[in-house]
Design a protein around this motif. Structure first.
Motif, short mmCIF file in Angstrom:
data_model
loop_
_atom_site.label_atom_id
_atom_site.label_comp_id
_atom_site.label_asym_id
_atom_site.label_seq_id
_atom_site.Cartn_x
_atom_site.Cartn_y
_atom_site.Cartn_z
N ASP A 144 -2.47 5.35 -3.56
CA ASP A 144 -3.48 6.35 -3.20
C ASP A 144 -3.03 7.72 -3.70
N GLU A 145 -3.61 8.17 -4.79
CA GLU A 145 -3.32 9.48 -5.39
C GLU A 145 -1.83 9.73 -5.59
N PRO A 146 -1.21 8.88 -6.39
CA PRO A 146 0.25 9.01 -6.57
C PRO A 146 0.68 10.34 -7.20
N SER A 147 -0.21 11.02 -7.92
CA SER A 147 0.21 12.26 -8.59
C SER A 147 -0.12 13.51 -7.78
N HIS A 177 0.86 -1.19 0.00
CA HIS A 177 0.00 0.00 0.00
C HIS A 177 0.89 1.24 0.00
N VAL A 178 0.78 2.05 -1.01
CA VAL A 178 1.50 3.33 -1.05
C VAL A 178 0.47 4.41 -0.72
N GLN A 220 10.62 11.23 -4.54
CA GLN A 220 10.16 10.57 -3.30
C GLN A 220 9.06 9.56 -3.61
N LYS A 221 8.21 9.88 -4.58
CA LYS A 221 7.14 8.95 -4.97
C LYS A 221 7.74 7.68 -5.56
#
Ligand SMILES: Nc1ncnc2c1ncn2[C@@H]1O[C@H](COP(=O)(O)OP(=O)(O)OP(=O)(O)O)[C@@H](O)[C@H]1O
Ligand SMILES: [Mg+2]
Length: 255
Positions: free
Chosen positions: A161-164, A82-83, A142-143
């Protein structure tokens, strides 16, 4: 079907159900996008799958096993990473240390080292910054570090979860490109929440629209990109770009 949710009800406070009966599935190898307005419960769906919240009703099956209510470390061991939304890298730790944190469940040192090198093989950018403190990396870097950390346990499914979120458009494209590589090159199944519906739908295979804790629409991502209801609510009101041509443009931009 790798992941399946049936009638999942969950919430943070007793008697207040945020999720009011979620039905969704993700096939092995698929990329599935979850879109919906603020507060719809998108993050709550991911938290419930990863074991941070226990569902009060419903089924969560992963690879045929019942995982509803398992502790987060056990869910991770089953193969789901989970990110979360926002920054989750440890800023005062190095890239190397952050990646190793992703494999804290592995006891074998050689095993951890091996995983680390596989992640560096996949992301050159991280390999060149092993000793750098995570806090010195740009938001996009960092992402990518968080993606690398999620890979350390060799998950079969990664939830983003909302990577951008908070990234400049050009950086967001790099991050989406990295996520697409996980699916295409590493064969990892992806479940992604994305506020940027246009890009999220453009790179996904299927999608769900979540509103008020229920899934309201489901279908092939390109079909939702062309759906006037989705266009009105999530694509800036214009169906003009929500065409096959529009999808091609977005996909091209992401390449
Ligand atoms: N830790 C918490 N404690 C109590 N209520 C919470 C908590 N986190 C979220 N909620 C509530 O649960 C509901 C759904 O929140 P959630 O974060 O899942 O929405 P979301 O779709 O991810 O929204 P966003 O697009 O803003 O990230 C909201 O009403 C929110 O206020
Ligand atoms: Mg959220």
């Amino acid at each position: 079907m790798l992941l399946e949710l049936q009638g999942v009800v969950a919430g943070y406070l007793k008697g207040v159900d945020v999720l009011q009966g979620i039905d969704l599935y993700v096939n092995a190898g698929e990329m599935v996008c979850l879109i919906g307005p603020n507060g719809a419960g998108k993050s709550t769906v991911l938290r419930t799958i990863s074991g941070l919240l226990k569902p009060s009703q419903g089924l969560i099956h992963f690879d045929g096993q019942d995982i509803a209510g398992l502790q987060p470390d056990l869910v991770l061991r089953q193969g789901i990473a989970h990110v979360p939304q926002g920054h989750s890298a440890f800023p005062v730790m190095t890239v190397n240390e952050n990646l190793l944190m992703g494999a804290y469940l592995l006891k074998d040192r050689a095993d951890r080292k091996h995983r680390l090198e596989r992640v560096y093989d996949m992301f050159d950018m991280l390999a060149g910054r092993r000793k750098e403190k995570a806090g010195n990396l740009s938001g996009g870097q960092q992402k990518v570090l968080e993606i690398g950390r999620a890979l350390m346990m060799k998950p079969r499914l990664i939830m983003f979860d909302e990577p951008s979120l908070g990234l400049a458009p050009i950086t967001a494209k790099i991050v989406f490109g990295a996520i697409k590589r996980l699916q295409e090159e590493a064969g990892i199944t992806i479940l992604m929440v994305e506020q940027n519906a246009k890009s999220g739908l453009a790179i996904s295979d299927r999608a769900y629209v979540l509103e008020l804790g229920k899934d309201q629409l489901e279908g092939p991502a390109h079909q939702l990109l062309n759906d006037p209801r989705v266009a009105q609510l999530y694509l800036g009101g214009s169906t003009l770009e929500a065409t096959e041509e529009g999808r091609e443009i977005v996909v091209e931009e992401l390449a």
